[in-house]
Design a protein around this motif. Sequence first.
Motif, PDB file in Angstrom:
ATOM      1  N   GLU A  40       0.817  -1.209   0.000  1.00  0.00           N
ATOM      2  CA  GLU A  40       0.000   0.000   0.000  1.00  0.00           C
ATOM      3  C   GLU A  40       0.855   1.267   0.000  1.00  0.00           C
ATOM      4  O   GLU A  40       0.561   2.229   0.696  1.00  0.00           O
ATOM      5  CB  GLU A  40      -0.965   0.001   1.194  1.00  0.00           C
ATOM      6  N   GLY A  41       1.947   1.244  -0.754  1.00  0.00           N
ATOM      7  CA  GLY A  41       2.793   2.419  -0.877  1.00  0.00           C
ATOM      8  C   GLY A  41       3.765   2.635   0.267  1.00  0.00           C
ATOM      9  O   GLY A  41       4.517   3.612   0.279  1.00  0.00           O
ATOM     10  N   ASN A  42       3.760   1.745   1.246  1.00  0.00           N
ATOM     11  CA  ASN A  42       4.699   1.850   2.367  1.00  0.00           C
ATOM     12  C   ASN A  42       5.810   0.817   2.202  1.00  0.00           C
ATOM     13  O   ASN A  42       5.548  -0.321   1.843  1.00  0.00           O
ATOM     14  CB  ASN A  42       3.985   1.586   3.696  1.00  0.00           C
ATOM     15  N   VAL A  43       7.041   1.242   2.502  1.00  0.00           N
ATOM     16  CA  VAL A  43       8.167   0.312   2.501  1.00  0.00           C
ATOM     17  C   VAL A  43       8.293  -0.256   3.909  1.00  0.00           C
ATOM     18  O   VAL A  43       8.408   0.495   4.878  1.00  0.00           O
ATOM     19  CB  VAL A  43       9.478   1.012   2.080  1.00  0.00           C
ATOM     20  N   TYR A  44       8.241  -1.568   4.010  1.00  0.00           N
ATOM     21  CA  TYR A  44       8.386  -2.257   5.296  1.00  0.00           C
ATOM     22  C   TYR A  44       9.805  -2.808   5.405  1.00  0.00           C
ATOM     23  O   TYR A  44      10.268  -3.523   4.524  1.00  0.00           O
ATOM     24  CB  TYR A  44       7.374  -3.403   5.415  1.00  0.00           C
ATOM     25  N   PHE A  45      10.460  -2.453   6.510  1.00  0.00           N
ATOM     26  CA  PHE A  45      11.836  -2.884   6.773  1.00  0.00           C
ATOM     27  C   PHE A  45      11.827  -4.058   7.744  1.00  0.00           C
ATOM     28  O   PHE A  45      11.046  -4.062   8.698  1.00  0.00           O
ATOM     29  CB  PHE A  45      12.637  -1.741   7.416  1.00  0.00           C
ATOM     30  N   PRO A  46      12.720  -5.053   7.545  1.00  0.00           N
ATOM     31  CA  PRO A  46      12.792  -6.138   8.523  1.00  0.00           C
ATOM     32  C   PRO A  46      13.209  -5.588   9.887  1.00  0.00           C
ATOM     33  O   PRO A  46      13.995  -4.636   9.970  1.00  0.00           O
ATOM     34  CB  PRO A  46      13.853  -7.077   7.951  1.00  0.00           C
ATOM     35  N   LEU A  47      12.669  -6.159  10.934  1.00  0.00           N
ATOM     36  CA  LEU A  47      12.963  -5.715  12.295  1.00  0.00           C
ATOM     37  C   LEU A  47      14.465  -5.647  12.550  1.00  0.00           C
ATOM     38  O   LEU A  47      14.957  -4.739  13.221  1.00  0.00           O
ATOM     39  CB  LEU A  47      12.280  -6.664  13.283  1.00  0.00           C
ATOM     40  N   SER A  48      15.199  -6.585  11.979  1.00  0.00           N
ATOM     41  CA  SER A  48      16.656  -6.647  12.192  1.00  0.00           C
ATOM     42  C   SER A  48      17.394  -5.445  11.588  1.00  0.00           C
ATOM     43  O   SER A  48      18.553  -5.207  11.924  1.00  0.00           O
ATOM     44  CB  SER A  48      17.211  -7.941  11.593  1.00  0.00           C
ATOM     45  N   SER A  49      16.731  -4.691  10.696  1.00  0.00           N
ATOM     46  CA  SER A  49      17.410  -3.559  10.042  1.00  0.00           C
ATOM     47  C   SER A  49      17.287  -2.258  10.830  1.00  0.00           C
ATOM     48  O   SER A  49      17.882  -1.255  10.465  1.00  0.00           O
ATOM     49  CB  SER A  49      16.844  -3.350   8.634  1.00  0.00           C
ATOM     50  N   LEU A  50      16.505  -2.272  11.909  1.00  0.00           N
ATOM     51  CA  LEU A  50      16.325  -1.056  12.710  1.00  0.00           C
ATOM     52  C   LEU A  50      17.543  -0.776  13.574  1.00  0.00           C
ATOM     53  O   LEU A  50      18.151  -1.702  14.119  1.00  0.00           O
ATOM     54  CB  LEU A  50      15.103  -1.203  13.620  1.00  0.00           C
ATOM     55  N   LYS A  51      17.876   0.490  13.717  1.00  0.00           N
ATOM     56  CA  LYS A  51      18.903   0.914  14.670  1.00  0.00           C
ATOM     57  C   LYS A  51      18.164   1.030  16.012  1.00  0.00           C
ATOM     58  O   LYS A  51      17.538   2.044  16.311  1.00  0.00           O
ATOM     59  CB  LYS A  51      19.510   2.254  14.259  1.00  0.00           C
ATOM     60  N   LYS A  52      18.227  -0.049  16.777  1.00  0.00           N
ATOM     61  CA  LYS A  52      17.374  -0.222  17.953  1.00  0.00           C
ATOM     62  C   LYS A  52      17.470   0.922  18.972  1.00  0.00           C
ATOM     63  O   LYS A  52      16.526   1.190  19.695  1.00  0.00           O
ATOM     64  CB  LYS A  52      17.704  -1.538  18.659  1.00  0.00           C
ATOM     65  N   GLU A  53      18.613   1.590  19.022  1.00  0.00           N
ATOM     66  CA  GLU A  53      18.778   2.644  20.027  1.00  0.00           C
ATOM     67  C   GLU A  53      17.820   3.817  19.818  1.00  0.00           C
ATOM     68  O   GLU A  53      17.607   4.610  20.726  1.00  0.00           O
ATOM     69  CB  GLU A  53      20.235   3.148  20.055  1.00  0.00           C
ATOM     70  N   TYR A  54      17.212   3.919  18.636  1.00  0.00           N
ATOM     71  CA  TYR A  54      16.302   5.032  18.347  1.00  0.00           C
ATOM     72  C   TYR A  54      14.831   4.671  18.547  1.00  0.00           C
ATOM     73  O   TYR A  54      13.959   5.505  18.343  1.00  0.00           O
ATOM     74  CB  TYR A  54      16.499   5.523  16.905  1.00  0.00           C
ATOM     75  N   PHE A  55      14.533   3.428  18.913  1.00  0.00           N
ATOM     76  CA  PHE A  55      13.148   2.967  18.976  1.00  0.00           C
ATOM     77  C   PHE A  55      12.730   2.593  20.397  1.00  0.00           C
ATOM     78  O   PHE A  55      13.481   1.978  21.130  1.00  0.00           O
ATOM     79  CB  PHE A  55      12.952   1.743  18.067  1.00  0.00           C
ATOM     80  N   LYS A  56      11.509   2.998  20.746  1.00  0.00           N
ATOM     81  CA  LYS A  56      10.944   2.664  22.050  1.00  0.00           C
ATOM     82  C   LYS A  56       9.504   2.216  21.811  1.00  0.00           C
ATOM     83  O   LYS A  56       8.739   2.921  21.141  1.00  0.00           O
ATOM     84  CB  LYS A  56      10.986   3.900  22.941  1.00  0.00           C
ATOM     85  N   GLU A  57       9.138   1.051  22.323  1.00  0.00           N
ATOM     86  CA  GLU A  57       7.772   0.566  22.102  1.00  0.00           C
ATOM     87  C   GLU A  57       6.760   1.525  22.689  1.00  0.00           C
ATOM     88  O   GLU A  57       6.916   2.000  23.809  1.00  0.00           O
ATOM     89  CB  GLU A  57       7.602  -0.834  22.711  1.00  0.00           C
ATOM     90  N   ALA A  58       5.730   1.821  21.899  1.00  0.00           N
ATOM     91  CA  ALA A  58       4.644   2.676  22.352  1.00  0.00           C
ATOM     92  C   ALA A  58       3.463   1.789  22.755  1.00  0.00           C
ATOM     93  O   ALA A  58       3.396   0.629  22.374  1.00  0.00           O
ATOM     94  CB  ALA A  58       4.246   3.642  21.239  1.00  0.00           C
ATOM     95  N   LYS A  59       2.539   2.352  23.518  1.00  0.00           N
ATOM     96  CA  LYS A  59       1.408   1.566  23.998  1.00  0.00           C
ATOM     97  C   LYS A  59       0.277   1.468  22.981  1.00  0.00           C
ATOM     98  O   LYS A  59      -0.526   0.546  23.039  1.00  0.00           O
ATOM     99  CB  LYS A  59       0.883   2.174  25.300  1.00  0.00           C
ATOM    100  N   ASN A  60       0.191   2.429  22.063  1.00  0.00           N
ATOM    101  CA  ASN A  60      -0.964   2.462  21.166  1.00  0.00           C
ATOM    102  C   ASN A  60      -0.928   1.357  20.120  1.00  0.00           C
ATOM    103  O   ASN A  60       0.126   0.902  19.695  1.00  0.00           O
ATOM    104  CB  ASN A  60      -1.110   3.838  20.505  1.00  0.00           C
ATOM    105  N   THR A  61      -2.137   0.915  19.748  1.00  0.00           N
ATOM    106  CA  THR A  61      -2.302  -0.083  18.691  1.00  0.00           C
ATOM    107  C   THR A  61      -3.466   0.365  17.802  1.00  0.00           C
ATOM    108  O   THR A  61      -4.308   1.162  18.223  1.00  0.00           O
ATOM    109  CB  THR A  61      -2.617  -1.487  19.258  1.00  0.00           C
TER     110      THR A  61
END
Length: 113
Positions: A40-61
């Motif tokens: 749908e026009g979005n590029v999905y990256f594999p989880l392993s490709s994320l620079k984890k230090e910049y990501f924090k799980e959010a509560k919203n779904t």
Amino acid sequence: EGSSHTSGIQNPSIVVAMPKAVWNGKVIAEAKSEETESVEGNVYFPLSSLKKEYFKEAKNTTVCGWKGKANYYDIEVGGKTNAGAAWIYKEPKPAAAKIKNFVAFWKGVKVES
């Protein structure tokens, strides 16, 4: 006119496209194009490709009718937070199985190919 190009292999930097996600001047995800998925026009990256230090799980779904439940991440770079700017389908519905544990972006995150 001689050619030193006998193998037919082009410059590797042309052959290997490395899509990346950039926010606040930092590359926050990068993968080879064949490792990403486009839905749908979005590029999905594999989880392993994320620079984890910049990501924090959010509560919203949220729930998509055909993909299932999406979980979100806040992105934190250089003291700034982009709330809910990345999402992931950890347990997608069968129709979206190919994006299980892949992450996509919005809210000003620039995806470059």
